[in-house]
Design an enzyme around this catalytic site. Sequence first.
Site, PDB file in Angstrom:
ATOM      1  CB  CYS A 116      26.210  46.779  -8.577  1.00  0.00           C
ATOM      2  SG  CYS A 116      26.702  45.329  -9.522  1.00  0.00           S
ATOM      3  CE  LYS A 165       5.394   5.244   6.806  1.00  0.00           C
ATOM      4  NZ  LYS A 165       5.153   6.653   7.111  1.00  0.00           N
ATOM      5  CB  CYS A 214      23.762  46.760 -11.559  1.00  0.00           C
ATOM      6  SG  CYS A 214      25.293  47.499 -12.146  1.00  0.00           S
ATOM      7  CG  ASP A 241       4.465  12.576   4.499  1.00  0.00           C
ATOM      8  OD1 ASP A 241       4.420  12.247   5.699  1.00  0.00           O
ATOM      9  OD2 ASP A 241       5.358  13.274   4.009  1.00  0.00           O
ATOM     10  CB  CYS A 298      30.356  47.292 -11.040  1.00  0.00           C
ATOM     11  SG  CYS A 298      28.697  48.005 -11.027  1.00  0.00           S
ATOM     12  CE  LYS A 300      10.342   6.913   5.951  1.00  0.00           C
ATOM     13  NZ  LYS A 300       9.306   7.789   6.423  1.00  0.00           N
ATOM     14  CD  GLU A 358      -2.243  -1.225   2.987  1.00  0.00           C
ATOM     15  OE1 GLU A 358      -2.600  -0.134   3.453  1.00  0.00           O
ATOM     16  OE2 GLU A 358      -2.387  -2.303   3.577  1.00  0.00           O
ATOM     17  CE1 TYR A 375      -2.923   2.538   9.168  1.00  0.00           C
ATOM     18  CE2 TYR A 375      -3.073   4.636   8.014  1.00  0.00           C
ATOM     19  CZ  TYR A 375      -2.727   3.907   9.139  1.00  0.00           C
ATOM     20  OH  TYR A 375      -2.210   4.541  10.223  1.00  0.00           O
ATOM     21  CB  CYS A 432      28.178  46.177 -14.338  1.00  0.00           C
ATOM     22  SG  CYS A 432      28.101  44.916 -13.071  1.00  0.00           S
TER      23      CYS A 432
END
Length: 676
Positions: free
Chosen positions: A413, A118, A431, A120, A416, A319, A116, A231, A436
């Site tokens: 910046c 699992k 910038c 969460d 630069c 898992k 089945e 379940y 630059c």
Amino acid sequence: MIPDDVIRERVERLRQVVRYHSYRYHVLDDPEISDAEYDALMVELKELEAAHPELVTPDSPTQRVGAEPLPEFEKVQHRRPLLSLDNAFDGEEVRAWEKRVLRLLGNGAGVNYTVEPKIDGLAVSLRYENGLLVQGATRGNGFVGEDVTQNLRTIIAIPLRIPVVGDESPPRYLEARGEVYMPRDRFDQMNQRREAEEKRPFANPRNAAAGSVRQLDPSITATRPLSVFMYAVGEVEGASLATQCDALSFLRRMGFPTAANIARCDTLDEVLDLYGQWMAQRDDLNYDADGVVIKVDSLEQQDLLGEVSHAPRWAIAFKFPAHEGITRLVRIGVNVGRTGSLNPYAELEPMVVGGVTIRHATLHNEADIHRKDIREGDTVIVKRAGDVIPQVVAPLTELRSGQEEVFEMMKTCPACGEQVVKPEDEVMYYCINASCPAQLVGRVGHFASRGAMDIEGFGERLAQAFVENGLLVDVVDFYYLRRDDLLSLEGFADQSADNLLAAIEASKNRPLWRLITGLGIRGVGGVVAQLLTRHFASMDELMGASQEGLEEIEGLGPHTAQSVVDFFSQGRNRRLIEKLRRADVRMTRLAEEEAREEGPLTGQTFVITGTLPTMSQEVAAEYIEAQGGRVTSSVSRNTSYLLSGERPGGAKVERAKELGVPIIGEDDLRRLVDGA
DNA sequence: GATCCTCGAGTTCG
DNA sequence: CTCGAGGATC
């Protein structure tokens, strides 16, 4: 005056109908009437009950909402403990578990297994007496849980009264076990709504589900889109069950939802095979699953195996490798892109997610950081969007020490040092220093990239090195590079220099739209550049175009038109074009750019996802376009087909199903071309 | 003015 | 993949 018994009958009838449709919707996933029709029935029932309070019964569908807030949860002693499960992380551990099972059961025992998903979510126990829900509790520590009956009553998938189906009546007593979860699509909707209301979004469906069930005010729980999968049967009086499969089908008959595709296996190899199938489709499910649960099917064998202190010996959780994880956000850094935009990213404590070590994740922009309330030093949830791109989902604010720093974009910046600008009504900071260095690197990299001039072998690393060493100050410098210049660079030998020069030479004769794309005009990428070359035969024609002339083109608006005019009005850019021309770079369109090809796919729009059997996505796109079709990046109502290969993107497939867009494979595509 | 669709731009890791 | 934002459409 309407006689009382007529009203009484009407109320009873309404309850039955509402229960039935609620069952079709929430349990069978197969509604017969629209939501609006359902609401209308509910409204009528509520009105009648309001006018005749003496007719209200605790199991009425209207009683799912609006109970008084509880001061705190009562503790519940579980009659039989809700144990946790041992975990296995690889097939070896599962085989070891089976070996122990077989040893304990003695030689020759035949064992079947169930597999089945699992889920969460949050484990709960539901107690029914003579078919009526009398108590719902969280797992708690397994022995003592919290009484959350009022909250669980608001979950529509949980029957308040077990329906009588056929001639089977509800058992005298039933303790059923399951997992409350929030369906992914509803979770997304809810988070969008919360963001619109400027509430903090939930980090993931599991947290949202757990938080919602443990609300003190059930009317809040009632607004959360929760559902449940049952379940197991903890205890039952008045029914006899021999196997886990029996238990599940019993639960289904009693009106409880159970997960789909639960299978029984004869051998462990089958079990492991199923595990692989679940893992492959885990992203397509509408719920989060973090693995599969493998159980010994026979309840008698389960009893024989018994349990150790905390976990049964007859079940194990296998898992999936996680693709979401928790780590520390050490620092928020900022990159400067080719457009000058300041792009924040997260420096993370390295962490393995889905088999890859994650160190960085993009944070998009300052507004997004503040919206998610992410701070430097926070512990954060990180996931890989579409299984690839790391993404910071949310901070765990409960884990804050108070030392965390709220992020604020710098005023200068980082590359630069010049002043930074944020245009009104825009999210990004920029910038605006044209020289630059970070922007330079971005610009030459973009020019050489696959989507533009496609200079083979010239990637980000070389862009960085060439700009640093002053070999490239502008994109035009590519065509004035000398062999000696290249050899002066560390790590550059004869062969690599020749290869690069050949690649640069080859780029001189690219289609015009590639050159236009490479210029990096704001708002002009590959698609818009191709649109332009359909209307202008050469760079000169484009440079001579007026704002009005550009706006007339369908698909170009005032904004983009302005951007193009601005670009060519700058002397620096006009000089750049002249230098490119002198270097013999093609400035006129190729014949194939003049008009879109007519073909069997004319008028059809495709979206491509996944890995195709024989061609790359790029080749497939060229093929479709050569046949007259269009390729776009996201599925919408306008999409004719979703072309899907191996490992497709879940979001695209989901959206295609939602909109009824046909999903086809590579061979179907060929058939479309040949057949038409 | 709102809504839907597209495009551009930036992105991570091996 | 994701987000922002421009463009088309009603």
